[in-house]
Scaffold this active site. Structure first.
Site, PDB file in Angstrom:
ATOM      1  CE  LYS A   1     -31.314   2.900 -67.647  1.00  0.00           C
ATOM      2  NZ  LYS A   1     -31.593   2.698 -69.070  1.00  0.00           N
TER       3      LYS A   1
ATOM      4  N   GLY B   1     -30.611  -3.371 -75.942  1.00  0.00           N
ATOM      5  CA  GLY B   1     -30.511  -3.310 -77.393  1.00  0.00           C
ATOM      6  C   GLY B   1     -30.703  -4.643 -78.094  1.00  0.00           C
TER       7      GLY B   1
ATOM      8  CB  ALA C   1     -32.566  -3.293 -70.938  1.00  0.00           C
ATOM      9  N   GLY C   2     -34.238  -4.649 -73.322  1.00  0.00           N
ATOM     10  CA  GLY C   2     -34.541  -5.940 -73.934  1.00  0.00           C
ATOM     11  C   GLY C   2     -35.865  -5.991 -74.677  1.00  0.00           C
TER      12      GLY C   2
ATOM     13  CG  ASN D   1     -33.295   4.487 -76.827  1.00  0.00           C
ATOM     14  OD1 ASN D   1     -33.670   4.803 -77.941  1.00  0.00           O
ATOM     15  ND2 ASN D   1     -32.303   5.124 -76.253  1.00  0.00           N
ATOM     16  CB  THR D   2     -32.792  -0.364 -79.260  1.00  0.00           C
ATOM     17  OG1 THR D   2     -31.776   0.074 -78.350  1.00  0.00           O
ATOM     18  CG2 THR D   2     -32.137  -0.729 -80.576  1.00  0.00           C
TER      19      THR D   2
END
Lengths: 254, 64
Positions: free
Chosen positions: A93, A154, A181-182, A203-204
């Site tokens: 990645k 995040g 992301a986001g 993830n977050t």
């Protein structure tokens, strides 16, 4: 199911391994997410620390190492080589960060690093903006997968430029597209899949939820629903109402 | 001589990267770079360490 560089993966959810309250909760989240791919990183070895490799090996997911935190092409390329040896995978990645506050990719460095790594035999998963010109350069370089951001890493803000993501899907019908992301909510993930994206990387949103395992399950359900909706070819929205109950044969009772 | 291991100054009697890793107590599950250049596992025994070298020793960690 998505196919990344010839490898079919059972789930369209790619899940990060960072920021969980404990290794046990990380494992529980992975179990309920049924994620097919786990992202990992490399950091300076603290002697005496446990072997995180052993933990991720038990998650039952394919490993995708990242170059998170790299701000230059050289750093990213060197980190990719170290990751390939450590995790015994040619998947990477690729992150080349251009802006500290937004973690926006440096797209010029990204394209350059992608060229170098693909020539070195890597299978590159580039974290990019949704710019079609940049994505065209990445495809020229040999990327079969494109991973545009939905919003800054995040931030949990969802798909900031849905139009741009839709344009990418239309422009690159043969590439594997991942929103990376986001994502903050299952509805964001579902929306990405409704647009025809092949997978979602997050993830977050799971790790920082009050109950990560439960949120992981919610994400998995949303991603499945979004994918089924895309395949089912949704109706076109319209401005005026259109009665769904038949008008013909209605009783005269006024 | 003095080298830098993960940013910290260390005294070492080792003359190769492989010997340095062993001397400093690192296990097998690491990847290495010397002066910002990746050094593959197979090349560590033949990689000589010089005064002031910057050695990075990385391991698997959590990531997004």
């Amino acid at each position: 199911m998505p196919v990344f560089y010839g490898t079919a993966v059972e789930s369209a959810l790619m899940l990060g391994t960072a920021q969980y309250p404990s290794p046990k909760i990380l494992e529980e989240a992975f179990r309920s997410s049924e994620a097919g791919i786990a992202t990992v990183s490399l950091r300076r070895e603290e002697r005496g620390g446990g072997d995180f490799r052993a933990l991720v090996a038990d998650l039952g997911a394919k490993i995708l190492p990242n170059t998170a935190g790299c701000h230059t092409v050289k750093e990213a390329v060197t980190t990719a080589h170290m990751a390939r040896e450590l995790f015994a995978t040619d998947w990477i990645k690729l992150e080349v960060i251009g802006h500290t506050d937004t973690l926006q990719p440096d797209v010029f460095g990204l394209v350059e690093a992608a060229r170098i790594l693909i020539a070195d035999g890597f299978k590159v998963f580039p974290y990019t903006t949704e710019d079609p010109g940049v994505c065209a350069r990445l495809v020229e370089a040999g990327c079969e997968v494109l991973m545009p951001w939905g919003a800054p890493i995040g931030s949990g803000r969802g798909l900031m430029n849905e139009y741009g993501l839709r344009v990418l899907r239309a422009e690159f019908p043969d590439q594997v597209l991942v929103v990376d992301a986001g994502i903050g909510l299952p509805s964001h993930a579902a929306r990405a899949m409704e647009l025809g994206f092949d997978a979602v990387l997050l993830n977050t949103a799971v790790a920082k939820a009050g109950d990560p395992a439960r949120m992981a399950g919610a994400m998995a359900g949303a991603i499945r629903a979004g994918r089924m909706a895309y395949l089912a070819q949704p109706m076109e929205p319209r401005d005026m109402a259109a009665p769904s109950t038949p008008v013909l044969g209605r009783a005269f009772l006024a | 001589m003095r080298v830098f291991v993960n940013g910290e100054a260390r005294q070492t009697g080792a003359t190769t990267l492989a010997a340095l890793l062993e001397e400093q107590g690192f296990g097998p599950a690491v990847a290495t770079a010397v002066n910002e250049v990746f050094i593959a596992k197979a090349a560590r025994a033949a990689t000589e360490i010089q005064e002031g070298d910057r050695v990075e020793v990385l391991a698997a960690m959590q990531g997004g």
